[in-house]
Design a protein around this motif. Structure first.
Motif, PDB file in Angstrom:
ATOM      1  N   SER A 161      52.791  39.655  42.923  1.00  0.00           N
ATOM      2  CA  SER A 161      52.194  39.353  42.601  1.00  0.00           C
ATOM      3  C   SER A 161      51.351  38.983  44.251  1.00  0.00           C
ATOM      4  O   SER A 161      52.448  38.911  44.948  1.00  0.00           O
ATOM      5  CB  SER A 161      51.450  38.342  41.937  1.00  0.00           C
ATOM      6  N   PHE A 162      49.685  39.528  44.269  1.00  0.00           N
ATOM      7  CA  PHE A 162      49.945  38.892  45.772  1.00  0.00           C
ATOM      8  C   PHE A 162      47.782  39.091  45.638  1.00  0.00           C
ATOM      9  O   PHE A 162      47.283  38.953  44.350  1.00  0.00           O
ATOM     10  CB  PHE A 162      49.977  40.211  46.441  1.00  0.00           C
ATOM     11  N   VAL A 163      47.098  38.179  46.644  1.00  0.00           N
ATOM     12  CA  VAL A 163      46.220  37.930  46.789  1.00  0.00           C
ATOM     13  C   VAL A 163      45.299  39.438  47.799  1.00  0.00           C
ATOM     14  O   VAL A 163      45.609  38.735  48.862  1.00  0.00           O
ATOM     15  CB  VAL A 163      46.260  36.594  46.638  1.00  0.00           C
ATOM     16  N   LEU A 164      44.135  39.343  47.466  1.00  0.00           N
ATOM     17  CA  LEU A 164      43.249  39.728  48.935  1.00  0.00           C
ATOM     18  C   LEU A 164      42.296  39.340  48.690  1.00  0.00           C
ATOM     19  O   LEU A 164      41.767  38.641  48.109  1.00  0.00           O
ATOM     20  CB  LEU A 164      42.881  41.504  48.566  1.00  0.00           C
ATOM     21  N   ASP A 165      41.737  38.658  50.014  1.00  0.00           N
ATOM     22  CA  ASP A 165      40.749  37.552  50.685  1.00  0.00           C
ATOM     23  C   ASP A 165      39.197  38.499  51.749  1.00  0.00           C
ATOM     24  O   ASP A 165      40.306  38.343  52.577  1.00  0.00           O
ATOM     25  CB  ASP A 165      41.165  36.247  51.085  1.00  0.00           C
ATOM     26  N   SER A 166      38.432  38.952  50.741  1.00  0.00           N
ATOM     27  CA  SER A 166      38.051  39.461  52.049  1.00  0.00           C
ATOM     28  C   SER A 166      36.616  38.544  52.555  1.00  0.00           C
ATOM     29  O   SER A 166      36.199  38.496  52.471  1.00  0.00           O
ATOM     30  CB  SER A 166      37.042  40.688  51.088  1.00  0.00           C
ATOM     31  N   LYS A 181      59.078  54.513  38.383  1.00  0.00           N
ATOM     32  CA  LYS A 181      59.456  55.447  39.357  1.00  0.00           C
ATOM     33  C   LYS A 181      59.648  55.979  39.890  1.00  0.00           C
ATOM     34  O   LYS A 181      59.899  56.371  41.103  1.00  0.00           O
ATOM     35  CB  LYS A 181      59.963  56.472  37.903  1.00  0.00           C
ATOM     36  N   GLU A 182      57.928  56.811  39.758  1.00  0.00           N
ATOM     37  CA  GLU A 182      56.872  57.563  41.175  1.00  0.00           C
ATOM     38  C   GLU A 182      56.464  56.495  42.101  1.00  0.00           C
ATOM     39  O   GLU A 182      56.828  56.559  43.294  1.00  0.00           O
ATOM     40  CB  GLU A 182      55.640  58.006  40.696  1.00  0.00           C
ATOM     41  N   GLY A 183      56.370  54.876  41.673  1.00  0.00           N
ATOM     42  CA  GLY A 183      55.907  53.756  42.862  1.00  0.00           C
ATOM     43  C   GLY A 183      55.814  52.758  42.459  1.00  0.00           C
ATOM     44  O   GLY A 183      56.847  51.755  41.961  1.00  0.00           O
ATOM     45  N   ILE A 184      54.522  52.347  42.454  1.00  0.00           N
ATOM     46  CA  ILE A 184      53.854  50.828  41.537  1.00  0.00           C
ATOM     47  C   ILE A 184      52.899  51.074  41.170  1.00  0.00           C
ATOM     48  O   ILE A 184      52.217  52.297  41.240  1.00  0.00           O
ATOM     49  CB  ILE A 184      54.016  49.788  43.261  1.00  0.00           C
ATOM     50  N   VAL A 185      53.059  50.503  40.277  1.00  0.00           N
ATOM     51  CA  VAL A 185      51.429  50.151  38.819  1.00  0.00           C
ATOM     52  C   VAL A 185      50.753  49.103  39.441  1.00  0.00           C
ATOM     53  O   VAL A 185      51.315  48.370  38.802  1.00  0.00           O
ATOM     54  CB  VAL A 185      51.376  50.525  38.247  1.00  0.00           C
ATOM     55  N   ILE A 186      49.565  49.356  39.963  1.00  0.00           N
ATOM     56  CA  ILE A 186      48.639  47.463  40.342  1.00  0.00           C
ATOM     57  C   ILE A 186      47.760  47.714  38.705  1.00  0.00           C
ATOM     58  O   ILE A 186      46.994  48.416  38.752  1.00  0.00           O
ATOM     59  CB  ILE A 186      47.953  47.679  41.609  1.00  0.00           C
ATOM     60  N   HIS A 187      47.996  46.443  39.101  1.00  0.00           N
ATOM     61  CA  HIS A 187      46.146  45.877  38.360  1.00  0.00           C
ATOM     62  C   HIS A 187      46.129  44.473  37.910  1.00  0.00           C
ATOM     63  O   HIS A 187      46.898  43.730  38.850  1.00  0.00           O
ATOM     64  CB  HIS A 187      47.065  46.005  36.596  1.00  0.00           C
ATOM     65  N   LYS A 188      44.670  44.173  37.714  1.00  0.00           N
ATOM     66  CA  LYS A 188      44.317  43.156  38.950  1.00  0.00           C
ATOM     67  C   LYS A 188      44.615  41.957  37.399  1.00  0.00           C
ATOM     68  O   LYS A 188      44.384  41.649  36.624  1.00  0.00           O
ATOM     69  CB  LYS A 188      42.244  42.681  38.989  1.00  0.00           C
ATOM     70  N   HIS A 189      44.737  40.390  37.975  1.00  0.00           N
ATOM     71  CA  HIS A 189      45.411  39.055  37.359  1.00  0.00           C
ATOM     72  C   HIS A 189      44.372  38.734  37.232  1.00  0.00           C
ATOM     73  O   HIS A 189      43.444  37.983  38.218  1.00  0.00           O
ATOM     74  CB  HIS A 189      45.951  38.579  37.875  1.00  0.00           C
ATOM     75  N   LYS A 190      43.342  38.422  35.985  1.00  0.00           N
ATOM     76  CA  LYS A 190      42.121  37.334  35.401  1.00  0.00           C
ATOM     77  C   LYS A 190      41.102  37.540  36.817  1.00  0.00           C
ATOM     78  O   LYS A 190      41.088  36.775  37.241  1.00  0.00           O
ATOM     79  CB  LYS A 190      42.524  35.874  35.592  1.00  0.00           C
ATOM     80  N   SER A 191      40.795  38.504  36.788  1.00  0.00           N
ATOM     81  CA  SER A 191      39.594  39.019  38.074  1.00  0.00           C
ATOM     82  C   SER A 191      37.867  39.609  37.231  1.00  0.00           C
ATOM     83  O   SER A 191      38.821  40.371  35.753  1.00  0.00           O
ATOM     84  CB  SER A 191      40.045  40.195  38.931  1.00  0.00           C
ATOM     85  N   LYS A 192      37.504  38.408  37.529  1.00  0.00           N
ATOM     86  CA  LYS A 192      35.992  39.706  37.259  1.00  0.00           C
ATOM     87  C   LYS A 192      35.679  40.971  37.970  1.00  0.00           C
ATOM     88  O   LYS A 192      34.631  41.661  37.359  1.00  0.00           O
ATOM     89  CB  LYS A 192      34.779  38.749  37.729  1.00  0.00           C
ATOM     90  N   TYR A 193      36.353  41.433  38.696  1.00  0.00           N
ATOM     91  CA  TYR A 193      36.369  42.921  39.098  1.00  0.00           C
ATOM     92  C   TYR A 193      37.211  44.019  38.394  1.00  0.00           C
ATOM     93  O   TYR A 193      37.713  44.772  39.220  1.00  0.00           O
ATOM     94  CB  TYR A 193      36.412  43.180  40.420  1.00  0.00           C
ATOM     95  N   ASP A 194      37.973  44.284  36.748  1.00  0.00           N
ATOM     96  CA  ASP A 194      39.568  44.728  36.706  1.00  0.00           C
ATOM     97  C   ASP A 194      39.001  46.248  36.745  1.00  0.00           C
ATOM     98  O   ASP A 194      38.120  46.907  36.225  1.00  0.00           O
ATOM     99  CB  ASP A 194      39.329  44.292  34.605  1.00  0.00           C
ATOM    100  N   TYR A 195      40.364  46.557  36.858  1.00  0.00           N
ATOM    101  CA  TYR A 195      40.218  48.462  36.637  1.00  0.00           C
ATOM    102  C   TYR A 195      40.006  48.360  35.507  1.00  0.00           C
ATOM    103  O   TYR A 195      40.118  47.811  34.263  1.00  0.00           O
ATOM    104  CB  TYR A 195      41.556  48.419  37.500  1.00  0.00           C
ATOM    105  N   TYR A 196      39.130  49.585  35.229  1.00  0.00           N
ATOM    106  CA  TYR A 196      38.943  49.835  34.360  1.00  0.00           C
ATOM    107  C   TYR A 196      40.451  50.533  33.276  1.00  0.00           C
ATOM    108  O   TYR A 196      40.925  50.156  32.106  1.00  0.00           O
ATOM    109  CB  TYR A 196      38.107  51.656  33.847  1.00  0.00           C
ATOM    110  N   GLU A 197      41.700  50.968  34.371  1.00  0.00           N
ATOM    111  CA  GLU A 197      42.929  51.273  34.004  1.00  0.00           C
ATOM    112  C   GLU A 197      43.453  50.828  35.109  1.00  0.00           C
ATOM    113  O   GLU A 197      43.346  50.621  36.406  1.00  0.00           O
ATOM    114  CB  GLU A 197      43.012  52.594  33.465  1.00  0.00           C
TER     115      GLU A 197
END
Length: 208
Positions: A99-104, A151-167
């Protein structure tokens, strides 16, 4: 005899000091490898996200994320997105991923994609980049992510974010050489510049 003992004692002290210095040096973290991953949106050639991950002992130690302002927005309507490169913060490894955080916050966005060889907005501007047309403050926030290895790499989803991905976003592994060959240009970059808009608006005012 006393002189011999003194010499031996001195050698022992030097040897001990050398060992301690060596131990400190060996304990300094050394990165085993650096790996790149890419995610490409189908509907927009400019909407590309890139990960640079540095591994230590099989775990993610540090990382950078190249992406767009959509990471910090609920929905985008009527404007082109901005571009950023940010270090991954609060990286935590777990069984099947990390897990990680992006801070803009306090970050400026650019009008076009940032090269993978550039690791800061300041450097991107020095190399000819331009500030984004939109007000950056509206897209400055802190977002948490969860990443799982595939297998191909990495799958990322947002964790408890108000800007969630659609998928979830699947990132595929890619070489640095291949990334460098990719064009960092964007068809709407010029009209996405703050300076371009300011000059155009001023010209319209003068003409009217």
């Amino acid at each position: 005899m006393k002189a011999l003992i003194t010499v031996l004692f001195g050698i022992g002290v030097c040897s001990c000091s050398t060992t301690r210095i060596s131990e400190v040096g060996e304990s300094t973290p050394k990165l085993d490898s650096m790996v790149y991953y890419i995610f490409q949106e189908e509907y927009d050639e400019c909407s590309t996200s890139i990960l640079e991950l540095s591994y230590k002992d099989g775990k993610v130690a540090t990382g950078y994320f190249w992406g767009t302002s959509d990471e910090f927005s609920e929905a985008r309507e009527g404007y082109y997105h901005g571009f950023f490169v940010l270090p991954m913060e609060n990286i935590q490894n777990h069984g099947d991923g990390f897990s990680f955080v992006l801070d803009s916050r306090k970050t400026q966005f650019l009008s076009g994609p940032i090269k993978v060889t550039v690791h800061s907005t300041a450097d991107a501007l020095k190399q000819g980049g331009h500030l984004w047309l939109q007000e950056a403050k509206a897209f400055q926030d802190s977002v948490g992510y969860q990443a799982s290895f595939s297998k191909e790499g990495i799958v990322i989803h947002k964790h408890k974010s108000k800007y969630d991905y659609y998928e979830d976003h699947p990132f595929k592994r890619i070489s640095l050489a291949a990334l460098k060959k990719r064009s960092s240009k964007c068809s709407y970059e010029k009209e996405n510049r703050k300076l371009w808009w300011d000059q155009t608006f001023s010209l319209r005012v003068i003409m009217n």
